[in-house]
Design a protein around this motif. Structure first.
Motif, PDB file in Angstrom:
ATOM      1  N   ILE A 100      80.917 116.033  39.418  1.00 20.63           N
ATOM      2  CA  ILE A 100      81.759 115.102  38.662  1.00 20.63           C
ATOM      3  C   ILE A 100      82.895 114.564  39.529  1.00 20.63           C
ATOM      4  O   ILE A 100      83.344 113.424  39.329  1.00 20.63           O
ATOM      5  CB  ILE A 100      82.291 115.719  37.348  1.00 20.63           C
ATOM      6  CG1 ILE A 100      83.114 116.976  37.598  1.00 20.63           C
ATOM      7  CG2 ILE A 100      81.136 115.990  36.396  1.00 20.63           C
ATOM      8  CD1 ILE A 100      83.724 117.582  36.329  1.00 20.63           C
ATOM      9  N   LYS A 101      83.374 115.354  40.497  1.00 21.72           N
ATOM     10  CA  LYS A 101      84.359 114.799  41.435  1.00 21.72           C
ATOM     11  C   LYS A 101      83.744 113.663  42.243  1.00 21.72           C
ATOM     12  O   LYS A 101      84.408 112.666  42.525  1.00 21.72           O
ATOM     13  CB  LYS A 101      84.868 115.889  42.388  1.00 21.72           C
ATOM     14  CG  LYS A 101      85.868 116.842  41.788  1.00 21.72           C
ATOM     15  CD  LYS A 101      86.568 117.652  42.869  1.00 21.72           C
ATOM     16  CE  LYS A 101      85.606 118.478  43.696  1.00 21.72           C
ATOM     17  NZ  LYS A 101      86.291 119.215  44.783  1.00 21.72           N
ATOM     18  N   SER A 102      82.492 113.810  42.610  1.00 22.68           N
ATOM     19  CA  SER A 102      81.845 112.812  43.453  1.00 22.68           C
ATOM     20  C   SER A 102      81.384 111.591  42.677  1.00 22.68           C
ATOM     21  O   SER A 102      81.545 110.452  43.139  1.00 22.68           O
ATOM     22  CB  SER A 102      80.635 113.434  44.164  1.00 22.68           C
ATOM     23  OG  SER A 102      81.032 114.458  45.047  1.00 22.68           O
ATOM     24  N   PHE A 103      80.798 111.816  41.499  1.00 24.00           N
ATOM     25  CA  PHE A 103      80.108 110.724  40.807  1.00 24.00           C
ATOM     26  C   PHE A 103      80.682 110.363  39.439  1.00 24.00           C
ATOM     27  O   PHE A 103      80.289 109.356  38.858  1.00 24.00           O
ATOM     28  CB  PHE A 103      78.629 111.073  40.639  1.00 24.00           C
ATOM     29  CG  PHE A 103      77.910 111.301  41.938  1.00 24.00           C
ATOM     30  CD1 PHE A 103      77.598 110.244  42.767  1.00 24.00           C
ATOM     31  CD2 PHE A 103      77.555 112.580  42.337  1.00 24.00           C
ATOM     32  CE1 PHE A 103      76.937 110.441  43.976  1.00 24.00           C
ATOM     33  CE2 PHE A 103      76.899 112.797  43.535  1.00 24.00           C
ATOM     34  CZ  PHE A 103      76.593 111.720  44.369  1.00 24.00           C
ATOM     35  N   GLY A 104      81.615 111.149  38.905  1.00 28.09           N
ATOM     36  CA  GLY A 104      82.115 110.868  37.564  1.00 28.09           C
ATOM     37  C   GLY A 104      81.123 111.366  36.528  1.00 28.09           C
ATOM     38  O   GLY A 104      80.873 112.573  36.421  1.00 28.09           O
ATOM     39  N   ASP A 105      80.557 110.468  35.748  1.00 30.10           N
ATOM     40  CA  ASP A 105      79.540 110.832  34.761  1.00 30.10           C
ATOM     41  C   ASP A 105      78.270 111.301  35.476  1.00 30.10           C
ATOM     42  O   ASP A 105      77.811 110.662  36.436  1.00 30.10           O
ATOM     43  CB  ASP A 105      79.194 109.638  33.875  1.00 30.10           C
ATOM     44  CG  ASP A 105      80.375 109.143  33.057  1.00 30.10           C
ATOM     45  OD1 ASP A 105      81.377 109.872  32.957  1.00 30.10           O
ATOM     46  OD2 ASP A 105      80.294 108.009  32.534  1.00 30.10           O
ATOM     47  N   VAL A 106      77.710 112.403  35.021  1.00 31.37           N
ATOM     48  CA  VAL A 106      76.454 112.928  35.580  1.00 31.37           C
ATOM     49  C   VAL A 106      75.642 113.542  34.451  1.00 31.37           C
ATOM     50  O   VAL A 106      76.199 113.948  33.430  1.00 31.37           O
ATOM     51  CB  VAL A 106      76.700 113.997  36.674  1.00 31.37           C
ATOM     52  CG1 VAL A 106      77.423 113.414  37.871  1.00 31.37           C
ATOM     53  CG2 VAL A 106      77.455 115.196  36.115  1.00 31.37           C
TER      54      VAL A 106
END
Length: 585
Positions: free
Chosen positions: A137-143
């Motif tokens: 979630i730090k990298s992509f937000g919504d997952v």
């Protein structure tokens, strides 16, 4: 002796190499080599399965803060200069390890044994799943959130859209809370394995990250976890660790690190990071253990000689020893005509973090040997400020794959910094809070104490917004104490502080004066091709002139780099996925 921990550490080291290679989550085999019929019988089976995941924890590295305002790399960072392109595949959008976690959760109930023993390993596995999803979630937000191992015929789940970040964040917190409830206390845990305090520290880290992210990005979620509740939880978890009495800030001795300090320049901070054995180190919440001739790493060989140098901006962040900002009137700062002037009467962590004549670079025949001048070549400490945080003066530690000192996975100093910052953000940071947190760190190196009403910095770094003096100083303390440990870029993101990257001093090195030219005369030549004049002073420049004040260093509120791009192949496979804002194929 640490030898009984080496087998587990070896398993940890081996599994880390496979972490980024698992991309196709429909065709992966489980990480164990047994069948379901022969496995899942005893708690030892659960322990063996969980052990394979310890490679996901922090491991020795000399480049953890390379992409930040603390360091300059020999080649420009494509991320910081906004030159990154959308990957065709990979890019961190892989689900193999999460599937392996969920494979465990679908089968561990078959094991016969004591419920507490079983739940201990379930707690470990939920801890690891939380790590994986926190990173996602730090990298992509919504997952997409998955809590079971999917099969190729689970098409609805495989091809679903992303779940909201805040929903997944709630699941991360639930997993860590379960781990805290079911892992043993440290005194009852097997050395090197997870325990309650490690889970508490990880939960506090998660809550501080998103508590401040929501605050400074002006997010106001309607769910269970908003900024204040997250910050309160960070303070609560770190209070529990502090009040346990299990930990302390350690003044590491020369004997701990086979070092010989220069008289008048003790290395109580520096020796901590080349300490050979963490077995009885009270600053270690959780460590990796190494043993000479049995299991080793290569950090000692790489540190200070990997084309990575501390920035001029970072060096200027160090206070005077009495706690005064260097550019305040009457500070006593001698300036930067020479390295000796720059170090004089500064925060003692400065001379303990860089190569200088007050810290032995070699120890030969029990005699200290220093470099004539710090390396500023492209293969050394490129800015003239090579970091020596993980550098030992013991030359045997520099040999290929021969570094044997232990590594902090979770360090108590971070606990204290989280506690101070969370309280400051909540408006509950009293002098008592400072004395049990920040001032413990300052006591180690003989620095003046921080008070609740610190003097304002007359030449502050520009966050892009006003910041109370106390919070400003707590952030400064965090930057210095944790440098090189992999926190800085996350800190800039959560504080919405990318304005700091616009400062030219974040890409420049030592000031080039006539005295410096004379000192480096036989080592390095300075000329117009490798220097830059900024604010009337000449500095060592690392990148080509075209990178000076590059537009890529400027971030906007809707900058695409707040999140990473999804790979092209996954967008093609799953039409319910959407690309993160600003990224185009």
């Amino acid at each position: 002796m640490k030898i009984k921990n080496i087998v587990m550490a070896a398993m940890f080291a081996g599994v880390g190499a496979t972490f980024t290679s698992c991309e196709d989550f429909t065709d992966l085999s489980p990480i164990d080599s047994f069948t379901d019929l022969s496995y899942w019988k005893t708690t030892d089976d659960l322990k063996m399965y969980a052990t394979n995941f310890y490679g996901l924890l922090s491991s020795p590295s000399s480049t953890l803060d390379a992409t930040s305002d603390n360091f300059v790399t020999s080649n420009p960072s494509s991320w910081l200069f906004n030159e990154t392109t959308v990957p065709t595949s990979g890019g961190g959008w892989d689900w193999g390890w999460i599937r392996n976690c969920n494979y465990f959760f679908s089968r561990y109930q078959k094991v016969q044994g004591n419920t507490n023993d079983i739940n201990k390993y379930v707690g470990e596995m939920r801890f690891f799943r939380s790590l994986l999803y926190f990173s996602k979630i730090k990298s992509f937000g919504d997952v997409p959130w998955y809590d079971r191992d999917l099969k190729t015929n689970d098409t609805e789940e495989l091809y679903k859209a992303r779940d909201p970040r805040d929903m997944v964040l709630g699941k991360v917190i639930e997993d860590l809370q379960f781990a805290i409830d079911n892992l043993p206390e440290k005194k009852n845990a097997e050395k090197g394995r997870l325990h309650k305090d490690a889970a508490r520290q990880q939960l506090a880290r998660v809550c501080l990250y998103y508590g401040t992210y929501m605050k400074y990005h002006k997010e106001n979620p309607s769910g269970t976890w908003n900024a204040d509740k997250l910050l309160q939880e960070a303070a609560k978890q770190t209070d529990a660790i502090i009040n346990s009495g299990n930990y302390d800030i350690v003044k590491a001795s020369d004997a701990d690190a086979d070092t010989k300090s220069v008289e008048g320049y003790p290395l109580a901070y520096a020796n901590l990071f080349v300490m050979k054995d963490h077995s009885n180190c009270k600053e270690s919440v959780l460590s990796r253990f190494y043993e000479e001739g049995v299991l080793s790493h290569e950090t000692g060989r790489q540190e200070g000689g990997n084309g990575l140098g501390m920035t001029k901006d970072f060096i200027e962040s160090f206070l005077m020893k009495d706690g005064t900002p260097i550019y305040n009137a009457g500070s006593g700062y001698k300036g930067d005509n020479t390295q000796e002037d720059e170090i004089a009467n500064r925060d003692p962590r400065l001379y303990q973090l860089i190569d200088n004549n007050h810290k032995p670079f070699w120890l030969r025949n029990n005699k200290q040997v220093q470099n004539k001048m710090p390396d500023c070549s492209v293969s050394g400490g490129v800015t003239g400020y090579p970091c020596t945080k993980f550098h030992s003066a013991d030359e045997t530690q520099w040999q290929a794959r021969n570094t044997s000192y232990d590594w902090f996975i979770y360090r108590y100093a971070e606990v204290l910094l989280i506690n101070a910052e969370a309280n400051a953000e909540l408006g509950t940071c009293t002098q008592d809070v400072l004395d049990k947190t920040i001032n413990q760190l300052r006591d180690r190196v003989g620095m003046a104490h921080l008070t609740v009403n610190p003097v304002a910095d007359q030449k502050p770094i520009n966050y892009g917004y006003e910041l109370p003096n106390l919070l400003y100083e707590i952030r400064r303390e965090r930057r210095i104490e944790l440098v090189g440990e992999g926190f800085r870029m996350d800190d800039l993101k959560r504080w919405n502080a990318m304005k700091l990257l616009e400062n030219p001093l974040t890409t420049l090195g030592i000031r080039v004066t006539d005295k410096v030219k004379e000192q480096y005369n036989e080592i390095y030549a300075f000329d117009s091709s490798n220097t830059r004049v900024y604010n009337g002073k000449t500095y060592l420049r690392i990148y080509a002139e075209s990178y000076d004040d590059a537009a890529g260093r400027k971030w906007s509120d809707n900058d695409r780099r707040w999140l990473y791009p999804l790979p092209i192949d996954q967008l093609a496979l799953n039409k319910n996925l959407t690309q993160n804002p600003g990224w185009t194929e």
